[in-house]
Design a protein around this motif. Sequence first.
Motif, PDB file in Angstrom:
ATOM      1  N   TYR A 112      -6.396  -0.438   2.017  1.00 48.87           N
ATOM      2  CA  TYR A 112      -5.697   0.357   3.038  1.00 48.87           C
ATOM      3  C   TYR A 112      -5.480  -0.452   4.316  1.00 48.87           C
ATOM      4  O   TYR A 112      -4.450  -0.304   4.981  1.00 48.87           O
ATOM      5  N   TYR A 159      -1.863  -1.297   5.973  1.00 47.64           N
ATOM      6  CA  TYR A 159      -1.528  -1.043   7.377  1.00 47.64           C
ATOM      7  C   TYR A 159      -0.974  -2.309   8.033  1.00 47.64           C
ATOM      8  O   TYR A 159       0.017  -2.248   8.774  1.00 47.64           O
ATOM      9  N   PRO A 180       3.068  -3.170   5.887  1.00 51.62           N
ATOM     10  CA  PRO A 180       3.628  -1.957   5.270  1.00 51.62           C
ATOM     11  C   PRO A 180       4.564  -2.234   4.100  1.00 51.62           C
ATOM     12  O   PRO A 180       4.771  -1.373   3.254  1.00 51.62           O
ATOM     13  N   ARG A 213       2.324   6.203  -5.829  1.00 51.16           N
ATOM     14  CA  ARG A 213       2.226   7.232  -4.795  1.00 51.16           C
ATOM     15  C   ARG A 213       1.044   6.946  -3.867  1.00 51.16           C
ATOM     16  O   ARG A 213       1.132   7.155  -2.653  1.00 51.16           O
ATOM     17  N   LYS A 233       2.069   4.175  -1.408  1.00 53.23           N
ATOM     18  CA  LYS A 233       3.083   4.477  -0.394  1.00 53.23           C
ATOM     19  C   LYS A 233       2.628   5.598   0.538  1.00 53.23           C
ATOM     20  O   LYS A 233       3.394   6.485   0.897  1.00 53.23           O
ATOM     21  N   THR A 234       1.375   5.577   0.909  1.00 57.35           N
ATOM     22  CA  THR A 234       0.848   6.569   1.832  1.00 57.35           C
ATOM     23  C   THR A 234       1.413   6.344   3.238  1.00 57.35           C
ATOM     24  O   THR A 234       1.651   5.216   3.646  1.00 57.35           O
ATOM     25  N   ASP A 235       1.610   7.431   3.966  1.00 58.44           N
ATOM     26  CA  ASP A 235       2.142   7.337   5.322  1.00 58.44           C
ATOM     27  C   ASP A 235       1.071   6.963   6.343  1.00 58.44           C
ATOM     28  O   ASP A 235       1.374   6.476   7.425  1.00 58.44           O
ATOM     29  N   SER A 236      -0.198   7.226   5.991  1.00 58.80           N
ATOM     30  CA  SER A 236      -1.281   6.982   6.953  1.00 58.80           C
ATOM     31  C   SER A 236      -2.446   6.278   6.269  1.00 58.80           C
ATOM     32  O   SER A 236      -3.440   6.914   5.895  1.00 58.80           O
ATOM     33  N   GLU A 266      -6.533   7.512   5.360  1.00 65.02           N
ATOM     34  CA  GLU A 266      -7.120   7.476   4.016  1.00 65.02           C
ATOM     35  C   GLU A 266      -8.372   6.599   4.003  1.00 65.02           C
ATOM     36  O   GLU A 266      -9.357   6.919   3.327  1.00 65.02           O
TER      37      GLU A 266
END
Length: 866
Positions: free
Chosen positions: A565, A569, A572, A648, A651-654, A658
């Motif tokens: 993660y 970040y 991206p 999926r 491709k997390t937005d945050s 997480e």
Amino acid sequence: MPSSNPLPPKENTLFKRVVRCYEQKQYKNGLKFAKQILSNPKFSQHGETLAMKGLTLNCLGKKEEAYELVRLGLKNDLKSHVCWHVYGLLQRADKKYDEAIRCYRNALKCDKENVQILRDLSLLQIHLRDLEGYKETRHQLLLLRPAQRVSWIGYAMAHHLLKEYDVCLEILNEFSKTTTKVNYDYEQSELFLYQAQVILESGDLEGVLEHLSTYEDQICDKLSLKEMRADILYQLGKPKESEVLYRELLKRNQENRQYFIATEKCQNCLNDEDKLNLYENDLKIQYPKSSLVKRIPLAYAHRDKFRELVDQYMKVSFRKGVPPLFIDLRTLYNDPEKVKTIEDLILGYVKNLKTSEKFSILDPDPKEPASAILWCYFYLAQHFDYLGKVELALQYIDAAIEHTPTLIDAFVVRGKIFKHAGDPIEAYKCLDEAQSLDTADRFINSKAAKYMLRANLIQEAEEMCSKFTREGVSATENLNEMQCMWFQTESAAAYKRLGMFGEALKKCHEVERHFSEMVDDQFDFHTYCMRKMTLRSYMTLLRLEDKIRDHNFYFKAASCAIDVYLQLYDNPNLADEQPKENGEVHVELSANEKKLKSKLKKAQKKAEMEKAMQKEQNEKREMHMKNKQNPQDREPEPPSQDELIPSRLLKTDSPLKEAIKFLMPLQQLQYQRLETHLYAFEIYIRKQKPLLVIRSLKRAVKVAGVEHPKVKACLIRFMNTLPSFGELNPLVKEVIDKTSQSLLNGQSVNQLLEVKSAECVLEGLKILRTTQGGRQKIEETLQHFDELEGLSLRVAEEIYNLVLSRELPASETLVHELRAKFSRNFPFAALFRQEDQASKGTSIQDMIASLSSQVGSLQLDDGTSM
């Protein structure tokens, strides 16, 4: 409170049948009776019947329809405790425990004395550790059902969990007065031992002894009775009485280390000499057959005495052939003198066994067994591997294999040696050979699969595990069902190394789900343990569940997920740059190579189609067998969880949000690990939360000290990054200034680089790569990196990977020089052995060889092998 729309006798009888069918899992019949009630126009909107129908449908997997019916039923009869109770059961099934508790409380407003609702509410309260609420609910149950044993026990345990020991004991004493004395009643015995545990936790040691003496005849577990009494007597300052009990326990079990250690304390042995005399002059004579009485003194003996004792101990083990002897003696390796003594002795054994077939030429005993020298080789291989002398370790393990080519343990040790030397490919080959010697050994099979994963051979590892998984189901799926977390954590690490971050996250989330399932499994024990009176085990279970994520498997999964993660970040676009699922590398192929690859793809496609057809046939067979069963006898399908899709997850937005989900259990339960606070630092510095960064740094300093290279590097990074946080609150700025003065003490990145420690310099280089004008300094430092103190294989590999990935700028000449230097220091490390392999990961020749071997194992359309 009665329903606002009561049913007449006929329909009421049918409604009771609906409830009974639900309790007996006869869902089809329950739906039939509910339909009979709802088909009557007068009761077509009867709230309680609609709710029960919805609950039944939920058990059959029709979740959306179930919620719709239950909500409709609740809307039609808001004052019905049945509707609220059913809605709560639905929420509980979806693990929405807070919502379920609200529903139960609303149900109790309609019917305050409903025992079933109170029981369900108490289960959720203890599950969520709402101890005050649990105490109130158990008190209500006791008032409503004072004749039931569970009511008393549940209320007492609520006070115990709240550490209200006096009230708990008072309740248990009152309950004990209602029981009749029986000569042998295990449940009653457990109650008395549970009372003793509560008294002990309250700190009343004299009270525990008095309680145990009073009920000694009625306590069936005599072992627990003696252990508890012996421990308390020692705490009360009565070591002689305690020693008598521990010696009785030693007669029962002479291989319990705790009994021997407790006996040492009772004898008031203050130093190693006193402890050694106790064993030599007393315990060895009294317990001559015990192996511990010979092993424990090795920790207390020194010089000539140690040589004498360890000589006797090892000779017996080599004669018998004890493979884990090195693991047994490894705790002695903290003392370099003892290590040298052991090494000299075994090298002497090998020399004498070769010439006279005896451990010592002066030994009057007959010749030793032929296997004695084998186990000497075996031990020496592990010994030199532990000391980092790879060449000698390989020399002795090869001698062991030459002596006995079928010794599986020798191949396992050889694999470990290569693993420690930095060659995972050769390590996996050794384990694969060990596995081929005994294909029915599940342990060796699992070990080989683990080494394959460490060599990034994920597909091969799955095929290896498939030999022991259920037929008709893929190995990965079956291992996930069995909660095989070693496989999932190793797979996650392998996927991360290959850059397949989506697959890595999927494995990490699977492990997290396993721990959530373990927590939910408590539900089965909340009522069972109190009914069966296994109260001490139940308390142990509750305390275990409170810290279940303290396990190393969770740490491995969480650390892997947080690393991914953080990379997402920082970059991206990483989700769009993922390699193919099979991990292929794009290289230009010749015409013949392309033709060979095309054949492979066709053969693989055919094999996949056959596998899919076989799976479909197995599913049809299972469905046919299910249909042959009585529909009422079938268990309902469990509610399916959301599928974990790698793309999926990636491709997390945050990503930081997480990452924090994985971090929080580590902060609560694994705060003693430095890595926990370093991860917190990395997350919060990206979120620009200065106070949380300060907190993480303070905790890291508390765990490892301010001089630790990673801690020092984080402090410097924080001060360098602070200006980018913008305008800070004056109070926040004051806190930061005070902390930086006390912790940083004016240190800079240059001071890190000046320290002649490889670890410190590595951290300094990581900081320099983000600063302007640091390239020249980095190259100057890298030229002499191999000369630094404490250069380990891990540090060398990390530096080299940073150089290869261009995260540390370096010229091509410097890269080659660095590889050559590291190769001299670590000659067996695969990363430094081949330049093209290090830079590209796989050569074209290796790829073609791999394709050829795969094609050879498949078949063409005409059935002939390729």
